[in-house]
Design an enzyme around this catalytic site. Structure first.
Site, PDB file in Angstrom:
ATOM      1  N   ASN A  21       0.866  -1.181   0.000  1.00 46.83           N
ATOM      2  CA  ASN A  21       0.000   0.000   0.000  1.00 46.83           C
ATOM      3  C   ASN A  21       0.901   1.229   0.000  1.00 46.83           C
ATOM      4  OD1 ASN A  21      -1.811   2.055   0.520  1.00 46.83           O
ATOM      5  ND2 ASN A  21      -2.213   1.448   2.648  1.00 46.83           N
ATOM      6  N   LYS A  46       0.088   4.291  -0.247  1.00 35.80           N
ATOM      7  CA  LYS A  46      -0.551   5.485   0.345  1.00 35.80           C
ATOM      8  C   LYS A  46      -0.323   6.698  -0.571  1.00 35.80           C
ATOM      9  CE  LYS A  46       0.159   3.443   4.843  1.00 35.80           C
ATOM     10  NZ  LYS A  46       0.024   3.608   6.270  1.00 35.80           N
ATOM     11  N   HIS A 101      -9.535   0.895   4.921  1.00 37.66           N
ATOM     12  CA  HIS A 101      -8.208   1.029   5.557  1.00 37.66           C
ATOM     13  C   HIS A 101      -8.361   1.944   6.777  1.00 37.66           C
ATOM     14  CE1 HIS A 101      -4.096   2.364   6.239  1.00 37.66           C
ATOM     15  NE2 HIS A 101      -3.736   1.220   5.672  1.00 37.66           N
ATOM     16  N   GLU A 108      -6.824   4.392   7.804  1.00 39.16           N
ATOM     17  CA  GLU A 108      -6.744   5.840   7.532  1.00 39.16           C
ATOM     18  C   GLU A 108      -8.036   6.349   6.912  1.00 39.16           C
ATOM     19  OE1 GLU A 108      -2.969   5.543   5.521  1.00 39.16           O
ATOM     20  OE2 GLU A 108      -2.137   4.881   7.433  1.00 39.16           O
ATOM     21  N   GLU A 167      -5.418  -5.271  10.571  1.00 45.70           N
ATOM     22  CA  GLU A 167      -4.394  -4.251  10.768  1.00 45.70           C
ATOM     23  C   GLU A 167      -4.675  -3.502  12.066  1.00 45.70           C
ATOM     24  OE1 GLU A 167      -2.442  -3.009   6.875  1.00 45.70           O
ATOM     25  OE2 GLU A 167      -4.282  -1.885   7.000  1.00 45.70           O
ATOM     26  N   GLY A 169       2.305   2.136  10.743  1.00 48.51           N
ATOM     27  CA  GLY A 169       3.203   3.278  10.588  1.00 48.51           C
ATOM     28  C   GLY A 169       3.883   3.696  11.879  1.00 48.51           C
ATOM     29  N   SER A 220       3.366  -2.298  10.320  1.00 46.66           N
ATOM     30  CA  SER A 220       4.830  -2.271  10.478  1.00 46.66           C
ATOM     31  C   SER A 220       5.488  -3.603  10.138  1.00 46.66           C
ATOM     32  CB  SER A 220       5.192  -1.809  11.897  1.00 46.66           C
ATOM     33  OG  SER A 220       4.736  -0.487  12.122  1.00 46.66           O
ATOM     34  N   GLY A 271       2.824  -1.185   4.310  1.00 43.97           N
ATOM     35  CA  GLY A 271       2.815   0.239   3.957  1.00 43.97           C
ATOM     36  C   GLY A 271       4.231   0.717   3.694  1.00 43.97           C
TER      37      GLY A 271
HETATM   38  C1  PEP Z   1      -0.758  -0.029   5.894  1.00 45.17           C
HETATM   39  O1  PEP Z   1      -0.731   1.045   5.332  1.00 45.17           O
HETATM   40  O2  PEP Z   1      -1.701  -0.787   5.646  1.00 45.17           O
HETATM   41  C2  PEP Z   1       0.328  -0.404   6.804  1.00 45.17           C
HETATM   42  C3  PEP Z   1       0.256  -1.547   7.431  1.00 45.17           C
HETATM   43  O3  PEP Z   1       1.360   0.494   6.953  1.00 45.17           O
HETATM   44  P1  PEP Z   1       2.798   0.210   7.668  1.00 45.17           P
HETATM   45  O4  PEP Z   1       3.317  -1.075   7.071  1.00 45.17           O
HETATM   46  O5  PEP Z   1       3.647   1.397   7.286  1.00 45.17           O
HETATM   47  O6  PEP Z   1       2.561   0.090   9.130  1.00 45.17           O
END
Ligand code: PEP
Length: 250
Positions: free
Chosen positions: A8, A10, A95, A97, A167, A173, A212, A233
């Site tokens: 992803n 973003k 998601h 966000e 998630e 993040g 992460s 991400g």
């Molecule tokens: C995501 O955007 O779905 C995500 C898991 O981000 P990150 O890997 O940066 O935590």
């Protein structure tokens, strides 16, 4: 089923870097890729460029969001037919966000899931609790509410087109990752819910972990029962982090 490794992106990269990153992945991975499915979720304006860059590979390309209507006066939104028109075959729905920055409701995720399926775009429904909810012992209640609401009215015949991503919001993040045990517990809970909703078809739905994911933790997460892939991400933005995560599925 092969694990799905999804990136992803973003609101990152520019047009040239997005195409270059996709092209580098194609050149670095064996074709056919026997041990994993790979999907990229670039920003809307770069979907066509990324599709061009992965044209002769198995890498799939999707969008990070879509509107549930096919067309209309919805300034700033993008519809399922528009995604299909440029060649996107997947979409992320709900998601964290979208839910927590843009206030997307469970009802909206349900409409988007149904609209995506109506266009044969494969949706990934993202669910996950916030830190306060985990600390208050509400993880299962939150995940169950988001999952049941998001999949409401979706028949078992469509289950094979749906992916679920767990998630935990506190791990996205932040550099904090759910341990394989923590993730595994929630994944097992989600599996039970999917079987309750869809019967046998629910046993075959891929459940991704996201939050992460890095080269250092990908292998342990991917070996955990019921983790059918990862949604990545930050670490999907460079080949030196994303390639080892893909290869961890081998
Ligand atoms: C995501 O955007 O779905 C995500 C898991 O981000 P990150 O890997 O940066 O935590």
């Amino acid at each position: 089923m092969k694990p799905l490794i999804a990136g992803n992106w973003k609101m990152h990269l520019n047009r040239a870097d997005a195409a270059a990153l996709a092209g580098e992945l194609v050149r670095s991975l064996p074709a056919p890729l026997e041990y994993a499915d790979v999907a990229l979720f670039p920003p809307f304006p770069y979907i066509a460029d990324v599709l061009g860059a992965v044209a002769d590979s198995d890498i799939e390309v999707g969008a990070q969001n879509m509107h549930e209507a096919d067309r209309g006066a919805f300034t700033g939104e993008v519809s399922g037919p528009m995604l299909l028109d440029v060649g996107a075959t997947r979409v992320l729905v709900g998601h964290s966000e979208r839910r927590h920055v843009f206030g997307e409701s469970d009802g909206a995720t349900n409409q988007k899931i149904k609209a995506a399926l109506g266009h044969d775009i494969a949706p990934t429904l993202c669910v996950g609790e916030q830190l306060e909810e985990r600390e208050a012992g509400q993880t299962e209640a939150v995940v169950e509410r988001q999952l049941r609401a998001g999949l409401d009215g979706v028949s078992a015949e469509r289950a094979n087109t749906v992916t679920v991503a767990y998630e935990p919001v506190w791990a996205i993040g932040t550099g904090l990752t759910a341990s394989p045990e923590q993730a595994g517990e929630v994944h097992a809970f989600i599996r039970g819910l999917l079987i309750d909703i869809w019967g046998d078809a629910g046993a075959r739905v891929r459940i991704l972990y996201g939050g992460s994911v890095k080269p250092a933790n990908a292998s342990a997460l991917l070996k955990t029962p019921e983790i059918g892939g990862v949604l990545v991400g930050g670490a999907s933005l460079t080949t030196n982090l994303f390639l080892p995560i893909i290869r961890a599925a081998e």
